[in-house]
Design a protein around this motif. Structure first.
Motif, PDB file in Angstrom:
ATOM      1  N   GLU A  74      16.245 -15.313  28.593  1.00  0.00           N
ATOM      2  CA  GLU A  74      14.961 -15.002  29.212  1.00  0.00           C
ATOM      3  C   GLU A  74      14.921 -15.481  30.661  1.00  0.00           C
ATOM      4  O   GLU A  74      14.376 -14.795  31.523  1.00  0.00           O
ATOM      5  N   THR A  75      15.478 -16.638  30.936  1.00  0.00           N
ATOM      6  CA  THR A  75      15.495 -17.098  32.326  1.00  0.00           C
ATOM      7  C   THR A  75      16.470 -16.283  33.168  1.00  0.00           C
ATOM      8  O   THR A  75      16.304 -16.214  34.390  1.00  0.00           O
ATOM      9  N   ALA A  76      17.454 -15.654  32.555  1.00  0.00           N
ATOM     10  CA  ALA A  76      18.367 -14.789  33.311  1.00  0.00           C
ATOM     11  C   ALA A  76      17.628 -13.573  33.868  1.00  0.00           C
ATOM     12  O   ALA A  76      18.042 -13.005  34.874  1.00  0.00           O
ATOM     13  N   PHE A  77      16.527 -13.182  33.243  1.00  0.00           N
ATOM     14  CA  PHE A  77      15.728 -12.074  33.762  1.00  0.00           C
ATOM     15  C   PHE A  77      14.959 -12.465  35.017  1.00  0.00           C
ATOM     16  O   PHE A  77      14.474 -11.594  35.741  1.00  0.00           O
ATOM     17  N   LEU A  78      14.818 -13.756  35.277  1.00  0.00           N
ATOM     18  CA  LEU A  78      14.070 -14.183  36.457  1.00  0.00           C
ATOM     19  C   LEU A  78      14.845 -13.957  37.746  1.00  0.00           C
ATOM     20  O   LEU A  78      14.234 -13.783  38.808  1.00  0.00           O
ATOM     21  N   PHE A  79      16.154 -13.967  37.706  1.00  0.00           N
ATOM     22  CA  PHE A  79      16.936 -13.786  38.928  1.00  0.00           C
ATOM     23  C   PHE A  79      16.764 -12.394  39.546  1.00  0.00           C
ATOM     24  O   PHE A  79      16.453 -12.292  40.732  1.00  0.00           O
ATOM     25  N   PRO A  80      16.935 -11.306  38.798  1.00  0.00           N
ATOM     26  CA  PRO A  80      16.701 -10.004  39.422  1.00  0.00           C
ATOM     27  C   PRO A  80      15.243  -9.821  39.842  1.00  0.00           C
ATOM     28  O   PRO A  80      14.953  -9.160  40.832  1.00  0.00           O
ATOM     29  N   TRP A  81      14.321 -10.407  39.090  1.00  0.00           N
ATOM     30  CA  TRP A  81      12.913 -10.332  39.462  1.00  0.00           C
ATOM     31  C   TRP A  81      12.676 -11.022  40.800  1.00  0.00           C
ATOM     32  O   TRP A  81      11.974 -10.492  41.665  1.00  0.00           O
ATOM     33  N   ALA A  82      13.272 -12.195  40.990  1.00  0.00           N
ATOM     34  CA  ALA A  82      13.092 -12.927  42.244  1.00  0.00           C
ATOM     35  C   ALA A  82      13.734 -12.196  43.421  1.00  0.00           C
ATOM     36  O   ALA A  82      13.206 -12.217  44.530  1.00  0.00           O
ATOM     37  N   VAL A  83      14.847 -11.538  43.178  1.00  0.00           N
ATOM     38  CA  VAL A  83      15.536 -10.832  44.262  1.00  0.00           C
ATOM     39  C   VAL A  83      14.722  -9.617  44.722  1.00  0.00           C
ATOM     40  O   VAL A  83      14.645  -9.326  45.916  1.00  0.00           O
ATOM     41  N   THR A  84      14.097  -8.926  43.792  1.00  0.00           N
ATOM     42  CA  THR A  84      13.369  -7.703  44.136  1.00  0.00           C
ATOM     43  C   THR A  84      11.867  -7.923  44.261  1.00  0.00           C
ATOM     44  O   THR A  84      11.094  -6.969  44.230  1.00  0.00           O
ATOM     45  N   LEU A  85      11.442  -9.150  44.427  1.00  0.00           N
ATOM     46  CA  LEU A  85      10.018  -9.459  44.426  1.00  0.00           C
ATOM     47  C   LEU A  85       9.265  -8.782  45.569  1.00  0.00           C
ATOM     48  O   LEU A  85       8.146  -8.304  45.389  1.00  0.00           O
ATOM     49  N   PHE A  99       5.277 -13.041  32.320  1.00  0.00           N
ATOM     50  CA  PHE A  99       6.515 -13.314  31.588  1.00  0.00           C
ATOM     51  C   PHE A  99       6.780 -14.820  31.522  1.00  0.00           C
ATOM     52  O   PHE A  99       7.103 -15.355  30.460  1.00  0.00           O
ATOM     53  N   VAL A 100       6.604 -15.504  32.654  1.00  0.00           N
ATOM     54  CA  VAL A 100       6.843 -16.952  32.687  1.00  0.00           C
ATOM     55  C   VAL A 100       5.811 -17.683  31.830  1.00  0.00           C
ATOM     56  O   VAL A 100       6.143 -18.661  31.138  1.00  0.00           O
ATOM     57  N   VAL A 101       4.563 -17.230  31.830  1.00  0.00           N
ATOM     58  CA  VAL A 101       3.520 -17.864  31.011  1.00  0.00           C
ATOM     59  C   VAL A 101       3.852 -17.708  29.524  1.00  0.00           C
ATOM     60  O   VAL A 101       3.757 -18.669  28.750  1.00  0.00           O
ATOM     61  N   VAL A 102       4.249 -16.509  29.112  1.00  0.00           N
ATOM     62  CA  VAL A 102       4.609 -16.291  27.697  1.00  0.00           C
ATOM     63  C   VAL A 102       5.824 -17.138  27.333  1.00  0.00           C
ATOM     64  O   VAL A 102       5.883 -17.734  26.245  1.00  0.00           O
ATOM     65  N   LEU A 103       6.782 -17.235  28.224  1.00  0.00           N
ATOM     66  CA  LEU A 103       7.960 -18.067  27.991  1.00  0.00           C
ATOM     67  C   LEU A 103       7.567 -19.536  27.852  1.00  0.00           C
ATOM     68  O   LEU A 103       8.047 -20.238  26.954  1.00  0.00           O
ATOM     69  N   THR A 104       6.663 -19.995  28.693  1.00  0.00           N
ATOM     70  CA  THR A 104       6.212 -21.387  28.637  1.00  0.00           C
ATOM     71  C   THR A 104       5.427 -21.659  27.357  1.00  0.00           C
ATOM     72  O   THR A 104       5.599 -22.710  26.729  1.00  0.00           O
ATOM     73  N   ILE A 105       4.587 -20.722  26.949  1.00  0.00           N
ATOM     74  CA  ILE A 105       3.832 -20.898  25.698  1.00  0.00           C
ATOM     75  C   ILE A 105       4.791 -20.996  24.511  1.00  0.00           C
ATOM     76  O   ILE A 105       4.627 -21.844  23.630  1.00  0.00           O
ATOM     77  N   GLY A 106       5.819 -20.152  24.496  1.00  0.00           N
ATOM     78  CA  GLY A 106       6.816 -20.225  23.425  1.00  0.00           C
ATOM     79  C   GLY A 106       7.574 -21.536  23.428  1.00  0.00           C
ATOM     80  O   GLY A 106       7.837 -22.127  22.374  1.00  0.00           O
ATOM     81  N   PHE A 107       7.901 -22.016  24.617  1.00  0.00           N
ATOM     82  CA  PHE A 107       8.610 -23.296  24.719  1.00  0.00           C
ATOM     83  C   PHE A 107       7.738 -24.444  24.228  1.00  0.00           C
ATOM     84  O   PHE A 107       8.194 -25.303  23.466  1.00  0.00           O
TER      85      PHE A 107
END
Length: 119
Positions: A74-85, A99-107
């Motif tokens: 899931e964190t690997a999806f953050l890299f392309p998102w950050a590049v194309t922001l 996406f980050v909020v849902v990931l944090t809630i799951g964690f």
């Protein structure tokens, strides 16, 4: 097409193979070769094998491994998102934040359930 066009690719391949093989060859030739019982023994997890290799593992071992893979992917999806922001604009930013909020809630949920505790 002439063979001269393939020269850069051939050089790239030869240099790549040399960079992979030469350090191993140098280490094999120049490195010390003093085997003893500890070096030749099977190594697993830093301690001697004391039971059958088909022994049962605690389910928490598998749970932690699955959670690691899940959060790592899931964190690997953050890299392309950050590049194309910049191209994504505000909508892309908000989707990424969701996406980050849902990931944090799951964690936090897994943490509160004790899935990350190790005894």
């Amino acid at each position: 097409m002439s063979l001269e066009q393939y020269l850069p690719a051939l050089l790239f391949i030869l240099i790549g193979v040399a960079m992979g093989v030469l350090p191993q060859l140098i280490g094999y030739i120049l490195g010390p070769n003093k085997p003893d019982a500890a070096k030749n023994s099977p190594y697993e997890c830093g301690f001697e094998a004391f039971e059958d290799a088909r022994m049962k593992f605690d389910v928490r071992y598998y749970l932690v491994a699955i959670l690691f893979i899940l959060f790592d992917l899931e964190t690997a999806f953050l890299f392309p998102w950050a590049v194309t922001l910049k191209e994504l604009g505000m909508w892309g930013f908000l989707v990424g934040v969701e996406f980050v909020v849902v990931l944090t809630i799951g964690f936090v949920y897994m943490w509160k359930k004790g899935a990350l505790d190790w005894e």
